[in-house]
Design an enzyme around this catalytic site. Sequence first.
Site, PDB file in Angstrom:
ATOM      1  N   LYS A 196      52.705  65.080 -15.096  1.00 10.04           N
ATOM      2  CA  LYS A 196      52.899  66.268 -15.944  1.00 10.04           C
ATOM      3  C   LYS A 196      52.973  65.863 -17.409  1.00 10.04           C
ATOM      4  CE  LYS A 196      56.435  68.585 -17.634  1.00 10.04           C
ATOM      5  NZ  LYS A 196      55.901  69.089 -18.919  1.00 10.04           N
ATOM      6  N   GLY A 248      61.028  59.971 -21.603  1.00 11.36           N
ATOM      7  CA  GLY A 248      61.484  61.120 -22.383  1.00 11.36           C
ATOM      8  C   GLY A 248      62.898  60.888 -22.870  1.00 11.36           C
ATOM      9  N   SER A 249      63.602  61.980 -23.058  1.00 12.90           N
ATOM     10  CA  SER A 249      64.934  61.875 -23.665  1.00 12.90           C
ATOM     11  C   SER A 249      65.969  61.390 -22.640  1.00 12.90           C
ATOM     12  CB  SER A 249      65.350  63.233 -24.222  1.00 12.90           C
ATOM     13  OG  SER A 249      65.370  64.179 -23.174  1.00 12.90           O
ATOM     14  N   THR A 250      67.043  60.827 -23.148  1.00 11.73           N
ATOM     15  CA  THR A 250      68.099  60.309 -22.280  1.00 11.73           C
ATOM     16  C   THR A 250      68.758  61.447 -21.507  1.00 11.73           C
ATOM     17  OG1 THR A 250      68.420  58.398 -23.693  1.00 11.73           O
ATOM     18  CG2 THR A 250      70.282  59.006 -22.299  1.00 11.73           C
ATOM     19  N   GLY A 253      66.554  62.328 -18.687  1.00 15.76           N
ATOM     20  CA  GLY A 253      66.565  61.152 -17.802  1.00 15.76           C
ATOM     21  C   GLY A 253      67.788  61.148 -16.892  1.00 15.76           C
ATOM     22  N   GLU A 270      62.232  55.547 -18.888  1.00 18.81           N
ATOM     23  CA  GLU A 270      62.009  55.020 -20.248  1.00 18.81           C
ATOM     24  C   GLU A 270      62.545  56.079 -21.200  1.00 18.81           C
ATOM     25  OE1 GLU A 270      60.690  52.096 -20.866  1.00 18.81           O
ATOM     26  OE2 GLU A 270      59.770  51.586 -18.948  1.00 18.81           O
ATOM     27  N   CYS A 304      59.765  56.188 -29.672  1.00 21.46           N
ATOM     28  CA  CYS A 304      61.024  55.934 -28.964  1.00 21.46           C
ATOM     29  C   CYS A 304      61.734  54.724 -29.555  1.00 21.46           C
ATOM     30  CB  CYS A 304      60.746  55.724 -27.492  1.00 21.46           C
ATOM     31  SG  CYS A 304      59.467  54.513 -27.198  1.00 21.46           S
ATOM     32  N   GLU A 402      69.928  59.819 -31.784  1.00 24.65           N
ATOM     33  CA  GLU A 402      68.485  59.718 -32.042  1.00 24.65           C
ATOM     34  C   GLU A 402      68.016  60.990 -32.744  1.00 24.65           C
ATOM     35  OE1 GLU A 402      65.815  60.096 -28.660  1.00 24.65           O
ATOM     36  OE2 GLU A 402      64.650  58.402 -29.395  1.00 24.65           O
TER      37      GLU A 402
HETATM   38  P1  NAP Z   1      62.066  65.363 -23.132  1.00 23.56           P
HETATM   39  O1  NAP Z   1      62.487  66.664 -23.651  1.00 23.56           O
HETATM   40  O2  NAP Z   1      63.013  64.593 -22.293  1.00 23.56           O
HETATM   41  O3  NAP Z   1      60.720  65.644 -22.303  1.00 23.56           O
HETATM   42  C1  NAP Z   1      59.971  64.629 -21.687  1.00 23.56           C
HETATM   43  C2  NAP Z   1      59.158  65.234 -20.560  1.00 23.56           C
HETATM   44  O4  NAP Z   1      60.037  65.716 -19.544  1.00 23.56           O
HETATM   45  C3  NAP Z   1      58.322  66.423 -20.986  1.00 23.56           C
HETATM   46  O5  NAP Z   1      57.125  66.442 -20.244  1.00 23.56           O
HETATM   47  C4  NAP Z   1      59.220  67.583 -20.588  1.00 23.56           C
HETATM   48  O6  NAP Z   1      58.517  68.787 -20.451  1.00 23.56           O
HETATM   49  C5  NAP Z   1      59.779  67.088 -19.294  1.00 23.56           C
HETATM   50  N1  NAP Z   1      61.036  67.694 -18.850  1.00 23.56           N
HETATM   51  C6  NAP Z   1      61.931  68.424 -19.551  1.00 23.56           C
HETATM   52  N2  NAP Z   1      62.983  68.770 -18.764  1.00 23.56           N
HETATM   53  C7  NAP Z   1      62.725  68.255 -17.529  1.00 23.56           C
HETATM   54  C8  NAP Z   1      63.435  68.258 -16.284  1.00 23.56           C
HETATM   55  N3  NAP Z   1      64.628  68.860 -16.142  1.00 23.56           N
HETATM   56  N4  NAP Z   1      62.903  67.609 -15.231  1.00 23.56           N
HETATM   57  C9  NAP Z   1      61.715  66.963 -15.343  1.00 23.56           C
HETATM   58  N5  NAP Z   1      60.994  66.931 -16.502  1.00 23.56           N
HETATM   59  C10 NAP Z   1      61.497  67.560 -17.586  1.00 23.56           C
HETATM   60  O7  NAP Z   1      61.618  64.396 -24.283  1.00 23.56           O
HETATM   61  P2  NAP Z   1      60.616  64.717 -25.489  1.00 23.56           P
HETATM   62  O8  NAP Z   1      61.378  65.465 -26.506  1.00 23.56           O
HETATM   63  O9  NAP Z   1      59.354  65.278 -24.972  1.00 23.56           O
HETATM   64  O10 NAP Z   1      60.281  63.236 -25.990  1.00 23.56           O
HETATM   65  C11 NAP Z   1      61.067  62.557 -26.870  1.00 23.56           C
HETATM   66  C12 NAP Z   1      61.974  61.576 -26.164  1.00 23.56           C
HETATM   67  O11 NAP Z   1      61.219  60.644 -25.390  1.00 23.56           O
HETATM   68  C13 NAP Z   1      62.752  60.751 -27.140  1.00 23.56           C
HETATM   69  O12 NAP Z   1      64.090  60.650 -26.722  1.00 23.56           O
HETATM   70  C14 NAP Z   1      62.075  59.375 -27.062  1.00 23.56           C
HETATM   71  O13 NAP Z   1      62.893  58.324 -27.444  1.00 23.56           O
HETATM   72  C15 NAP Z   1      61.665  59.322 -25.647  1.00 23.56           C
HETATM   73  N6  NAP Z   1      60.581  58.345 -25.417  1.00 23.56           N
HETATM   74  C16 NAP Z   1      60.874  57.147 -24.804  1.00 23.56           C
HETATM   75  C17 NAP Z   1      59.890  56.197 -24.605  1.00 23.56           C
HETATM   76  C18 NAP Z   1      60.203  54.883 -23.950  1.00 23.56           C
HETATM   77  O14 NAP Z   1      59.269  54.185 -23.567  1.00 23.56           O
HETATM   78  N7  NAP Z   1      61.455  54.508 -23.792  1.00 23.56           N
HETATM   79  C19 NAP Z   1      58.584  56.457 -25.021  1.00 23.56           C
HETATM   80  C20 NAP Z   1      58.316  57.671 -25.643  1.00 23.56           C
HETATM   81  C21 NAP Z   1      59.322  58.614 -25.832  1.00 23.56           C
HETATM   82  P3  NAP Z   1      58.256  69.692 -21.759  1.00 23.56           P
HETATM   83  O15 NAP Z   1      57.617  68.856 -22.785  1.00 23.56           O
HETATM   84  O16 NAP Z   1      57.330  70.703 -21.284  1.00 23.56           O
HETATM   85  O17 NAP Z   1      59.585  70.207 -22.179  1.00 23.56           O
END
Ligand code: NAP
Length: 492
Positions: A196, A248-250, A253, A270, A304, A402
């Site tokens: 997704k 994605g976000s902590t 996660g 991650e 990230c 963050e």
């Molecule tokens: P996010 O809000 O956690 O979303 C990540 C993904 O998860 C999106 O596809 C999101 O869908 C989906 N999602 C949201 N709620 C969910 C749930 N309850 N169950 C399953 N999936 C769900 O993060 P973001 O704002 O898109 O990305 C930024 C974050 O990613 C930052 O914290 C960044 O540090 C982290 N990141 C980490 C790495 C790494 O390798 N460590 C790499 C890149 C980014 P929607 O987009 O449709 O809401």
Amino acid sequence: MTMTQDDRPTLKIAGAIEFSPAPEGHPVDIRPHQGHFIDGMFVEGAEEGRFQTIDPATARPLATVAAATAQEIDAAVKAARKAQQGVWGRMSGAERGKFLYRIARRLQERAREFAVLETMDNGKPIRETRDVDVPLAAQHFFYYAGWADKLGYAVPGRTPHPVGVAAQVIPWNFPLLMLSWKIAPALACGNTVVLKPSETTPLSAMRFAQILQEVGLPPGVVNLVNGPGATGALLVGHEGVDKVAFTGSTGVGRHIMRTVAGTKKKLTLELGGKSAHIVYRDAALTQAVEGVIDGIFFNQGHVCCAGSRLLLEASIADEFVERLKIRMQSLRIGNPLDKNTDVGAINSAAQLQRIQHYMDIAEQEGAGIWQGAACPAPSEGFFHLPTLLTGVQQSDTVVREEIFGPVLTVLTFRTPEEAVAKANDSEYGLAAGVWTEKTAKLFGTAHALNAGVVWANGYNLFDPASPFGGVRHSGFGREGGIAGLWPYLEAR
Ligand code: NAP
Ligand code: MG
């Protein structure tokens, strides 16, 4: 007709030097509606729940996107299971590798198109997508293609087996690159996937599905379902899934970890970061300034592992901040499709609001706020000027949380012990950068840091052969390198 230097159209940005426009700067055609890719076919998806993906540099819609229903997710998982058991899991590693090589080559051949599309959907500068995102995505497929027939060497003395069907959920900051980090190792090991993309950046994944058709990948090996977070929740919670890989976000996660707890599903996370640069007084300061700028501003801080906390040895702090400000005043903010742009658009209105919320907190916490660029930020679209926060405390919210935007906090230290203590004083542990000419100090500091990755006299350096991932609340599991195979293998 040949064009002379004088005939070429030039791009005018107030207060900055003029350059010619880039050949990459021409938008690509986008289908007005994006559905899903299930069992080798593009499907339109349900009418209900459709949303738009926009170009954040203009705030204009690019396409409507379907939100996958529970039935569509079920169909995707079943297609993946059938393909895993019927074709992909039985195929020899060498044959699987050939498909991965073909995908990598097609990505290279269509690189310009992917770079432009990614820039339009995400808002990051074309220089980044052209030189980083797309080439690295192709490299990941090349790298794991090479592993597909050598998996025995990844688990010496044991026999590798695929895990089965992987549910993969990725964020918006590196849409195509995160897709390649997820799909390439999974496929190399004989797994099939349902992925997704983020709701704000689905376009490069859907175009990637065209490549899967072009190379003749068997139907069901890769399935893409679009939708909001709820779609991701349905996917990771589906009982037909054997492995969950999330970036994605902590906060999300943690939620996924609770969903998966008590099931047989394997999990890798991650997550976020608040990574520190440590700059010692003996560092090559010009290089360090460039590395710090690259680490936080070139991708609007949407990385990230962004180096968002700067720790400066006290004796060079004033000089370093002055140098940073001078360099920041040469950063071009604006049209991400212009090859000269350094700082592009913030990915969404929601993300811009989140950054502005942290700016309010910075003000309440008494931080010195300094913003600089070569030109004003465009009035349309979502932009945020590169920002320095000085006079902050280790305990301030803006130092601890963050922000995920072009905002850099500055703190000082007097001894290497203090530098390490401050860098480690974070719930995260994704990356760090150490800047010094003294090798002993470099290794001593690097080994004392709680971070998954430490870069020495450089930052944001990526290679598919090098594992990437965090410790503590930045997650667990590695992507890239031999370690990137392990979550996708059962070694018996
Ligand atoms: P996010 O809000 O956690 O979303 C990540 C993904 O998860 C999106 O596809 C999101 O869908 C989906 N999602 C949201 N709620 C969910 C749930 N309850 N169950 C399953 N999936 C769900 O993060 P973001 O704002 O898109 O990305 C930024 C974050 O990613 C930052 O914290 C960044 O540090 C982290 N990141 C980490 C790495 C790494 O390798 N460590 C790499 C890149 C980014 P929607 O987009 O449709 O809401
Ligand atoms: Mg978008």
